[in-house]
Design a protein around this motif. Structure first.
Motif, PDB file in Angstrom:
ATOM      1  N   UNK A  40     -21.385 -20.386 -40.928  1.00 25.05           N
ATOM      2  CA  UNK A  40     -21.262 -21.065 -42.225  1.00 25.05           C
ATOM      3  C   UNK A  40     -22.475 -20.875 -43.123  1.00 25.05           C
ATOM      4  N   UNK A  41     -23.526 -20.286 -42.603  1.00 23.38           N
ATOM      5  CA  UNK A  41     -24.677 -19.998 -43.449  1.00 23.38           C
ATOM      6  C   UNK A  41     -24.398 -18.828 -44.389  1.00 23.38           C
ATOM      7  N   UNK A  42     -23.322 -18.088 -44.147  1.00 28.23           N
ATOM      8  CA  UNK A  42     -22.939 -17.006 -45.053  1.00 28.23           C
ATOM      9  C   UNK A  42     -22.153 -17.620 -46.208  1.00 28.23           C
ATOM     10  N   UNK A  43     -22.455 -17.159 -47.417  1.00 29.63           N
ATOM     11  CA  UNK A  43     -21.812 -17.770 -48.596  1.00 29.63           C
ATOM     12  C   UNK A  43     -20.416 -17.235 -48.830  1.00 29.63           C
ATOM     13  N   UNK A  44     -20.228 -15.936 -48.761  1.00 33.96           N
ATOM     14  CA  UNK A  44     -18.946 -15.351 -49.116  1.00 33.96           C
ATOM     15  C   UNK A  44     -18.010 -15.353 -47.893  1.00 33.96           C
ATOM     16  N   UNK A  45     -16.714 -15.568 -48.119  1.00 35.52           N
ATOM     17  CA  UNK A  45     -15.776 -15.664 -46.991  1.00 35.52           C
ATOM     18  C   UNK A  45     -15.705 -14.395 -46.156  1.00 35.52           C
ATOM     19  N   UNK A  46     -15.778 -13.189 -46.825  1.00 38.33           N
ATOM     20  CA  UNK A  46     -15.706 -11.962 -46.017  1.00 38.33           C
ATOM     21  C   UNK A  46     -16.943 -11.770 -45.158  1.00 38.33           C
ATOM     22  N   UNK A  47     -18.102 -12.295 -45.666  1.00 38.28           N
ATOM     23  CA  UNK A  47     -19.305 -12.218 -44.824  1.00 38.28           C
ATOM     24  C   UNK A  47     -19.215 -13.176 -43.637  1.00 38.28           C
ATOM     25  N   UNK A  48     -18.638 -14.370 -43.885  1.00 37.10           N
ATOM     26  CA  UNK A  48     -18.454 -15.296 -42.759  1.00 37.10           C
ATOM     27  C   UNK A  48     -17.542 -14.667 -41.701  1.00 37.10           C
ATOM     28  N   UNK A  49     -16.462 -14.059 -42.161  1.00 40.38           N
ATOM     29  CA  UNK A  49     -15.527 -13.441 -41.218  1.00 40.38           C
ATOM     30  C   UNK A  49     -16.193 -12.265 -40.491  1.00 40.38           C
ATOM     31  N   UNK A  50     -16.916 -11.411 -41.247  1.00 46.43           N
ATOM     32  CA  UNK A  50     -17.560 -10.273 -40.615  1.00 46.43           C
ATOM     33  C   UNK A  50     -18.642 -10.686 -39.637  1.00 46.43           C
ATOM     34  N   UNK A  51     -19.436 -11.703 -40.022  1.00 49.53           N
ATOM     35  CA  UNK A  51     -20.488 -12.200 -39.132  1.00 49.53           C
ATOM     36  C   UNK A  51     -19.863 -12.731 -37.836  1.00 49.53           C
ATOM     37  N   UNK A  52     -18.770 -13.483 -37.951  1.00 57.23           N
ATOM     38  CA  UNK A  52     -18.102 -14.026 -36.764  1.00 57.23           C
ATOM     39  C   UNK A  52     -17.546 -12.910 -35.880  1.00 57.23           C
ATOM     40  N   UNK A  53     -17.026 -11.861 -36.506  1.00 51.58           N
ATOM     41  CA  UNK A  53     -16.498 -10.751 -35.724  1.00 51.58           C
ATOM     42  C   UNK A  53     -17.623 -10.020 -34.988  1.00 51.58           C
ATOM     43  N   UNK A  54     -18.763  -9.841 -35.682  1.00 50.58           N
ATOM     44  CA  UNK A  54     -19.913  -9.222 -35.013  1.00 50.58           C
ATOM     45  C   UNK A  54     -20.337 -10.051 -33.804  1.00 50.58           C
TER      46      UNK A  54
END
Length: 997
Positions: A40-54
């Motif tokens: 949730x520290x990522x602002x944009x939704x695609x970054x949150x999704x990508x960070x979670x996938x990583x």
């Protein structure tokens, strides 16, 4: 030429790719609160999704998300749902390479992960090298590397790095093993090894081929030929201890190659590998030839004893006819004497008038002759008369081997040496008067030591041969260089290993390991059960059992199959689609992947030619053989079948494939109607032998006058044939009961097992108990079986006439440690139970361990008998279990159709493959029938019919009317079409619809 690979595509995906199964995704990729806080520290939704996938990829499989890699859809949806993002946004994240690198660095720092580097490569080389010492399997090497990297929290490199490392390590391990195996070979040994590859005259075959081929038919000439081959092998001078220089699994791989490769194969190998394979061949061949020679000696002696017994039977039959006429003559003459005395007339004249004096004198002489040559109650005199037959093979056998015994001065081995000396002496040597005789059993003494005479040489020699045979069977005399005839303790777990397990409480036995605790528990249980059953008998409350004046009667079980169940079974069978046997095998393989179990003997990789493997299995299962299967097949040729048979089809791969099918069958919902999956039965099925197979088979009068073998099979309560093996037609079945329960390789956990009378002995009952199995044999003439008690003075009421005696617990106490050692050895798989039980049963005078196991078995047999008397459900389960196995025999007869089911294979290995192929084909049919019976039930219920579950318990998946077992065999090289999941059911015949109405 394609690049060599360490891993199959399936294994590579399993190690390096995320799973696609929903349960695995939920288990591995459910994010914790801390994980979500990072995301949730990522602002944009695609970054949150990508960070979670990583994060998910780093957690499992433990590598970074690849550039342009598309995650499994189900995994992406699962993680997107947790972070509140649209899965489609992942495409936007994938375009930003700089963001991906930043996130990866942050995650590595947060979770203490490090990238794969040169130091890690060197460390993994050591890990892989250790594993590769004992295996050629690429998946095992790669798995060890991957698990070690995960444990060290190092990111996995790309799969090709691990594969290249594994290939290099495996090649080095192979080379090191070859070098160790041949290190120190002398020039003459090398020359003799290489000479095996040369064609010799006048045979026109290589020495390698000649050493591999011998007839297993028991004859004096064949035993001599075996001894000659053994002498050739020994002359090469390879020490058996060389096999211990390398890891035993690695040696087994080389020995497996040695058993398959011909001279042409070997000539194409590198020098070191060629010598290593030949070295393993010589070591293995010495053991095989030694075992074969001892087995042939055993069978020759057995045949000699059987012929002697037949001769005795014929003699007694002829004598009975003579005695009948003799008795009649003496009855007539006796009646005349009685009448003469009564009437006061001349008795001699009376005899003359009745039978004639000369005839009377002749009859008296005849009676005296019969009395002087009275039968001794055994056939040993006839055995001695066959001394000349034994002399044709016994000298060769005795001179070929060095015999060993536990006793320092074993009188039997001294007797063997004395006979050996006679055979090599010139002239007409005689036995020394002080030749050892203390080993003689009582029945032999009158023949060997006739009163007032010297030792009878012929009887002495035959006695030595007979005693040697018995003690080789028992294992207290063994042979140097043999494998099946090692000393008894060599079959067990090393004693120090057993003591270590015991000291740490790791015996893993389901009994108290303390003798006082065990004795107290069994004594109380046996006494309580005896009193319970005695009380029920007094009250006449034993179900279907009467016990009056010491006579036990058990009423037959009433018919438990409702008539409606038979009607339902016919209706369901009529719905099953018509299908070829080749299609059944292909579809079952598509469902289970059982052909993947047929791995290459060297690399451990699955066979890439599935059709060839299936064709080979069916060739065994139908008794066609490879040549006829090739002729009857479209899409397969003989070369492909030979390749599959030589490199992929072995006893262990058959067992693994069968376990795969059995596991799938037991997991199917329809199979649950037939039982809990915890009980089983075993029984032998006789198959006649003919042609070349007749020579290595035995005649058992129970099955008629034809030679043959038994396929001994274990069947679960769900109709799965989960284990099979070939045994001699004259061998006892009991010794093989535990083999199937412990060595099946499937996921089954059998709790209760049934056999008929042939499978029930005290030794089996005792060992089953020590290993945690409830053994419930269905025994004929149960009323003649005795019960055993601990306290011989105890009063057990109506059961007292059935008591045969006390259990001698002191035998058990004295050998308690050895009993635990025996049970632990069997439990850990150190030895096959049948090998140990056969030796324990073979002791002419039972040793302490055999006596102790017998007493444990008497306790357990008594408890089993008492349970049988008071529990009609146990009787019903046992009958039902055995009936399932017997019903499966009919299906096997139908499948094993070629040559009318007659075995023509002259080697045990080929006969074993026939049995394994038949069992696997039957297991596939059972699974296929189960699947489609389940679909038929669903179809009828969907049509509004009520199908009670209690009726389904009586519907067996053993029908074959809808299966085309013969004709042309069509094999498709590609996979089964998965777009059509199942075949359509047949329409219900109108006749069945009317019956149902």
């Amino acid at each position: 030429m394609p690049r060599r690979q360490l891993l199959s595509p399936q294994t590579r995906a399993a190690l390096f790719d995320p799973p696609s199964e929903p349960t695995a995704i939920t288990r591995l990729y459910t994010l914790s609160p801390d994980d979500l806080a990072h995301v949730r520290r990522r602002r944009r939704p695609w970054n949150r999704l990508g960070f979670a996938m990583q994060l998910a990829y780093l957690r499992h499989p433990g590598r970074a998300l690849g550039i342009g890699e598309e995650p499994p859809t189900a995994m992406l949806a699962h993680i997107a749902g947790q972070v509140g993002a649209d899965p489609a946004l992942f495409v936007d994240y994938a375009r930003r390479e700089e963001t991906r690198r930043e996130h990866l660095a942050e995650l590595q720092a947060a979770f203490g992960l490090s990238p794969f580097g040169l130091a890690d490569y060197r460390a993994m080389w050591r890990v892989a090298s250790e594993v590769a010492r004992g295996t050629d399997r690429g998946d095992a090497i790669a798995l060890a590397v991957v698990e070690e990297l995960r444990a060290r929290r190092v990111l996995l490199p790309v799969a090709t790095v691990v594969e290249r490392l594994g290939l290099a390590v495996r090649a080095r391990a192979r080379a090191a093993a070859y070098a160790s195996l041949i290190r120190g070979l002398e020039d003459r040994q090398t020359e003799r090894l290489l000479a095996l590859l040369k064609v010799t005259e006048p045979e026109g075959r290589t020495g390698l081929t000649q050493l591999r081929e011998w007839s297993e038919a028991p004859s004096a000439a064949n035993l001599v030929r075996l001894a000659e081959r053994l002498a050739t092998v020994r002359a090469i001078g390879i020490e058996a201890d060389r096999a211990r220089r390398i890891h035993q699994v690695r040696y087994a791989i080389i020995a497996g190659e040695a058993g398959i490769m011909d001279a042409q194969h070997l000539s194409r190998l590198g020098p070191e590998r060629r010598l290593a394979v030949l070295t393993a061949f010589v070591i293995e061949q010495e053991a095989r030839l030694s075992d074969a020679a001892v087995e042939m000696f055993d069978r020759l002696m057995g045949a000699l004893f059987r012929r002697a017994e037949r001769k005795r039977t014929e003699r007694l039959t002829d004598r009975a006819k003579e005695q009948e006429s003799l008795v009649w003559m003496h009855a007539v003459s006796g009646r005349a004497l009685v009448a003469a005395r009564r009437n006061g007339t001349d008795p001699f004249a009376a005899i003359e008038a009745a039978v004639g004096w000369k005839a009377y004198e002749k009859s008296v002489d005849h009676a005296v002759g019969i009395a002087e040559t009275a039968d001794e109650g055994n056939s040993l005199p006839e055995v001695v008369e066959r001394h000349a037959s034994a002399r044709r093979f016994a000298p060769t056998f005795l001179q070929t081997f060095a015999f060993r015994s536990y006793r320092k001065s074993d009188p039997l081995l001294k007797a063997v040496d004395a006979i050996k000396a006679l055979y090599v002496s010139e002239g007409r040597p005689t036995l020394a008067k002080d030749a050892p005789v203390s080993f003689l059993q009582r029945r032999w003494r009158p023949l060997v030591l006739p009163q007032g005479k010297n030792l009878d040489r012929r009887a002495y020699e035959m006695a030595v041969f007979a005693h040697l045979r018995e003690r080789l069977r028992a294992g207290d005399v063994w042979i140097e260089g043999a494998r099946a005839y090692r000393r008894f303790t060599d079959f067990l777990l090393p004693r120090p290993t057993f003591e270590d397990l015991r000291s740490t409480g790791s015996l893993d036995l389901p009994i108290p390991v303390s003798w006082p605790d065990y004795a107290t528990e069994r004594t109380k249980l046996l006494d309580d059960r005896l009193r319970e059953v005695a009380a029920l008998a007094e009250a006449n409350r034993l179900p279907d059992v009467t016990l009056e004046e010491g006579r036990l009667t058990i009423s037959p079980l009433s018919r438990a199959v409702p008539e409606a169940a038979g009607i339902l079974a016919k209706r369901l069978s009529a719905l099953l689609p018509r299908i070829r046997i080749t299609e059944i095998l292909a579809e079952v393989d598509h469902w289970t992947g059982f052909t993947s179990s047929f791995t290459h003997v060297r690399t451990g990789e699955p066979a890439f030619d599935r059709a060839a493997v299936l064709g080979t299995v069916l060739a065994d299962g139908t008794n066609l053989g490879l040549s006829r299967m090739a002729e009857a097949s479209r899409g397969l040729n003989h070369a492909r079948l030979i390749w599959a048979a030589e490199w992929h089809v072995r006893d262990e791969t058959y067992a693994a494939a069968l376990a795969t099918v059995v596991n799938a069958h037991h997991a199917h919902p329809m199979a649950h109607h037939w039982g809990p999956g915890e009980t089983s039965s075993s029984d032998g099925q006789f198959f006649r032998a003919g042609g070349r197979g007749e020579a290595r088979s035995d005649v058992n009068a129970r099955y008629g006058d034809d030679p043959g073998v038994l396929f001994y099979t274990h069947v679960s309560d769900r109709f799965s044939p989960f284990h099979t093996k070939v045994i001699s037609a004259t061998a006892g079945e009991a010794a093989h009961v535990l083999d199937g329960l412990l060595m099946h390789g499937s996921a089954l956990s059998i709790r209760e097992h049934y056999t008929d009378t042939a499978g029930a002995t005290d030794h089996v009952s005792g060992l089953c108990h020590l290993l945690g199995f409830r053994f419930a044999p269905r025994v004929r003439n149960l009323k003649e079986r005795r019960l055993y008690v601990i306290d011989r003075m105890a009063d057990y009421g109506l059961l007292t006439p059935l008591i045969g005696g006390p259990v001698r617990l002191h035998f058990v106490e004295e050998s308690w440690d050895d009993l635990l050692w025996l049970a632990t050895s069997v439990r850990t798989g150190t030895a096959a139970p049948s090998a140990l039980l056969r030796r324990l049963a073979a002791y002419p005078r039972q040793n302490q361990l055999a006596k102790a196991l017998r007493e444990v078995g008497r306790i357990e047999r008594t408890l089993a008998t008492l349970d049988w008397l008071k529990d009609p459900d146990l009787r019903r389960r046992s009958h039902a279990g055995l009936n399932k196995g017997e019903a499966e025999h009919s299906l096997k007869r139908a499948v094993f159709f070629h040559r009318l089911g007659e075995l023509r294979d002259r080697t045990f290995e080929n006969q074993s493959h026939r049995a394994s192929g038949l069992n696997l084909v039957v297991a596939a049919i059972v699974l296929w029938n189960t699947v489609y019976l389940g679909r038929a039930v669903d179809a009828l219920r969907a049509a509004g019919e009520d199908i009670p579950a209690d009726l389904l318990a009586h519907v067996a998946p053993l029908g074959w009317e809808h299966i085309a077992l013969t004709g042309d065999y069509v094999w498709a090289d590609g996979d089964v079409d998965s777009s059509a999941a199942f075949r359509p059911l047949r329409r219900i015949p109108a006749s069945f619809q009317r019956v149902a109405a």
